[in-house]
Design an enzyme around this catalytic site. Structure first.
Site, PDB file in Angstrom:
ATOM      1  N   ARG A  12      42.578  38.040  45.731  1.00  0.00           N
ATOM      2  CA  ARG A  12      43.295  37.961  44.464  1.00  0.00           C
ATOM      3  C   ARG A  12      44.733  38.451  44.628  1.00  0.00           C
ATOM      4  O   ARG A  12      45.045  39.189  45.574  1.00  0.00           O
ATOM      5  CB  ARG A  12      42.555  38.761  43.399  1.00  0.00           C
ATOM      6  CG  ARG A  12      41.205  38.133  43.055  1.00  0.00           C
ATOM      7  CD  ARG A  12      40.477  38.893  41.962  1.00  0.00           C
ATOM      8  NE  ARG A  12      39.210  38.238  41.642  1.00  0.00           N
ATOM      9  CZ  ARG A  12      39.061  37.260  40.768  1.00  0.00           C
ATOM     10  NH1 ARG A  12      40.129  36.808  40.114  1.00  0.00           N
ATOM     11  NH2 ARG A  12      37.890  36.727  40.528  1.00  0.00           N
ATOM     12  N   HIS A  66      26.716  32.797  42.357  1.00  0.00           N
ATOM     13  CA  HIS A  66      26.940  33.797  41.310  1.00  0.00           C
ATOM     14  C   HIS A  66      25.613  34.392  40.852  1.00  0.00           C
ATOM     15  O   HIS A  66      24.729  33.689  40.382  1.00  0.00           O
ATOM     16  CB  HIS A  66      27.699  33.237  40.107  1.00  0.00           C
ATOM     17  CG  HIS A  66      28.761  34.181  39.622  1.00  0.00           C
ATOM     18  ND1 HIS A  66      30.008  34.243  40.178  1.00  0.00           N
ATOM     19  CD2 HIS A  66      28.739  35.144  38.674  1.00  0.00           C
ATOM     20  CE1 HIS A  66      30.738  35.169  39.576  1.00  0.00           C
ATOM     21  NE2 HIS A  66      29.982  35.741  38.672  1.00  0.00           N
ATOM     22  N   ASP A  67      25.509  35.695  41.049  1.00  0.00           N
ATOM     23  CA  ASP A  67      24.367  36.479  40.571  1.00  0.00           C
ATOM     24  C   ASP A  67      23.039  35.990  41.129  1.00  0.00           C
ATOM     25  O   ASP A  67      22.006  36.022  40.453  1.00  0.00           O
ATOM     26  CB  ASP A  67      24.333  36.511  39.044  1.00  0.00           C
ATOM     27  CG  ASP A  67      25.557  37.207  38.461  1.00  0.00           C
ATOM     28  OD1 ASP A  67      26.169  38.006  39.189  1.00  0.00           O
ATOM     29  OD2 ASP A  67      25.902  36.947  37.297  1.00  0.00           O
ATOM     30  N   HIS A 116      40.631  43.858  46.214  1.00  0.00           N
ATOM     31  CA  HIS A 116      39.573  43.992  47.212  1.00  0.00           C
ATOM     32  C   HIS A 116      40.044  43.334  48.517  1.00  0.00           C
ATOM     33  O   HIS A 116      40.619  44.003  49.355  1.00  0.00           O
ATOM     34  CB  HIS A 116      38.220  43.461  46.719  1.00  0.00           C
ATOM     35  CG  HIS A 116      38.255  42.260  45.839  1.00  0.00           C
ATOM     36  ND1 HIS A 116      38.676  41.027  46.274  1.00  0.00           N
ATOM     37  CD2 HIS A 116      37.893  42.106  44.526  1.00  0.00           C
ATOM     38  CE1 HIS A 116      38.573  40.154  45.291  1.00  0.00           C
ATOM     39  NE2 HIS A 116      38.106  40.772  44.218  1.00  0.00           N
ATOM     40  N   HIS A 163      37.536  36.153  48.341  1.00  0.00           N
ATOM     41  CA  HIS A 163      38.394  35.727  47.247  1.00  0.00           C
ATOM     42  C   HIS A 163      39.584  36.683  47.193  1.00  0.00           C
ATOM     43  O   HIS A 163      39.529  37.717  46.534  1.00  0.00           O
ATOM     44  CB  HIS A 163      37.626  35.752  45.926  1.00  0.00           C
ATOM     45  CG  HIS A 163      38.389  35.185  44.774  1.00  0.00           C
ATOM     46  ND1 HIS A 163      37.784  34.755  43.628  1.00  0.00           N
ATOM     47  CD2 HIS A 163      39.724  34.973  44.580  1.00  0.00           C
ATOM     48  CE1 HIS A 163      38.694  34.307  42.772  1.00  0.00           C
ATOM     49  NE2 HIS A 163      39.883  34.434  43.334  1.00  0.00           N
ATOM     50  N   THR A 210      35.767  38.448  37.779  1.00  0.00           N
ATOM     51  CA  THR A 210      35.068  37.558  38.697  1.00  0.00           C
ATOM     52  C   THR A 210      35.150  36.139  38.157  1.00  0.00           C
ATOM     53  O   THR A 210      35.500  35.932  36.979  1.00  0.00           O
ATOM     54  CB  THR A 210      33.597  37.996  38.863  1.00  0.00           C
ATOM     55  OG1 THR A 210      32.977  37.200  39.881  1.00  0.00           O
ATOM     56  CG2 THR A 210      32.829  37.850  37.567  1.00  0.00           C
ATOM     57  N   GLU A 250      38.218  31.486  48.594  1.00  0.00           N
ATOM     58  CA  GLU A 250      38.041  31.150  47.189  1.00  0.00           C
ATOM     59  C   GLU A 250      39.271  31.610  46.426  1.00  0.00           C
ATOM     60  O   GLU A 250      39.780  32.704  46.657  1.00  0.00           O
ATOM     61  CB  GLU A 250      36.790  31.866  46.664  1.00  0.00           C
ATOM     62  CG  GLU A 250      36.504  31.688  45.195  1.00  0.00           C
ATOM     63  CD  GLU A 250      35.260  32.448  44.758  1.00  0.00           C
ATOM     64  OE1 GLU A 250      35.106  32.661  43.540  1.00  0.00           O
ATOM     65  OE2 GLU A 250      34.448  32.826  45.621  1.00  0.00           O
ATOM     66  N   ARG A 277      39.827  54.386  49.512  1.00  0.00           N
ATOM     67  CA  ARG A 277      40.469  55.393  50.356  1.00  0.00           C
ATOM     68  C   ARG A 277      41.463  54.709  51.282  1.00  0.00           C
ATOM     69  O   ARG A 277      41.343  53.525  51.570  1.00  0.00           O
ATOM     70  CB  ARG A 277      39.426  56.126  51.222  1.00  0.00           C
ATOM     71  CG  ARG A 277      38.391  56.911  50.435  1.00  0.00           C
ATOM     72  CD  ARG A 277      38.966  58.198  49.877  1.00  0.00           C
ATOM     73  NE  ARG A 277      37.914  59.026  49.296  1.00  0.00           N
ATOM     74  CZ  ARG A 277      37.493  58.929  48.027  1.00  0.00           C
ATOM     75  NH1 ARG A 277      38.013  58.011  47.228  1.00  0.00           N
ATOM     76  NH2 ARG A 277      36.548  59.740  47.580  1.00  0.00           N
TER      77      ARG A 277
END
Length: 249
Positions: A48, A200-201, A53, A46, A108, A78, A21
């Site tokens: 980009r 990661h994860d 984002h 990060h 990612t 990052e 939004r």
């Protein structure tokens, strides 16, 4: 006394939700502040090229937040060391930069550097970052040979890609094999004099076996798993949950 936090909260998902939004909420800086007030070591972002984002403005807002309110916390940027990203690092001067070998269109970060191919560009980027007094980490696959390459290039840390381990949430035998690779890589990095990060994860459930197997890990960057946990428990409570999983509380 509780141990110093190893948790750096990745707030990319907060920014992604905000960007749905043309509104200022959820606030990236507001939730980053809650995370740090609750005991996180710092925040990771990060940015980009398409700003899908984190935006460049977020980077400067977070840098100002840490400088003004949380001088003992850390901002980690990052990204792929393109000219635009390096310019952002030079301007923002984060405490740490993590260089990742990402294509701009990747969803990612999902693999480490190919040290047989990428040495020239990495040496230049590392030298520049260190000139700006920014600590440098390189994203590595779980491979005991990787830390020696990273040390030779001038990095101060590695971040071990833990995605394959995170994907083993319902396969204990495979998870154990992935843990062995991570532990061997962490031990190799420690022998090379490098700091060891991981990311990661990672989840509240899979962090304790990781710490037990690879105690040299000094920082974990957690975004997706943390955000999923925080949707249920709230940002501040999830900090406590992850720090307990890390053996810090």
């Amino acid at each position: 006394m509780p141990a110093a936090s190893r948790l750096s909260v990745n707030v990319n998902a907060v920014a992604m939700l905000r960007n749905r939004r043309d509104l200022p909420w959820p606030s990236v800086t507001g939730l980053a502040a809650i995370a740090m007030e609750a005991g996180a070591k710092g925040v990771t972002v990060h940015p980009r090229p398409d700003e899908r984002h984190i935006r460049k403005t977020d980077v400067f807002d977070l840098s100002e937040l840490i400088e003004d309110r949380f001088p003992n916390k850390e901002l980690c940027l990052e990204g792929y060391p393109s000219p635009d990203f390096m310019s952002l690092v030079e301007q923002a001067r984060p405490e740490q930069v993590l260089f990742v070998p990402d294509d701009p269109d990747q969803t990612t970060s999902d693999h480490g550097w190919d040290f047989s191919r990428d040495t020239g560009s990495l040496q230049t980027a590392i030298a520049a970052a260190r000139e700006w007094a920014v600590s440098v980490a390189l994203f590595c696959d779980p491979d005991p040979a990787a830390p020696e390459h990273a040390a030779r290039l001038g990095a101060e840390r590695i971040e071990i890609y833990t995605g394959p381990y995170g994907a083993c949430y319902d396969e204990p035998a495979r998870a154990e094999k992935e843990l062995d690779k991570i532990a061997a890589t962490a031990e190799s990095a420690n022998a090379c004099g490098l700091g060891v990060n991981a990311g990661h994860d990672l989840t509240v459930e899979n962090v304790p076996p990781l710490i037990a197997k690879a105690p040299f890990i000094r920082e974990m960057s957690i975004g997706h798993g943390f955000t999923a946990d925080a949707l249920v428990h709230g940002f501040a409570e999830s900090i406590s949950r992850f720090r307990k999983a890390m053996g810090e509380l």
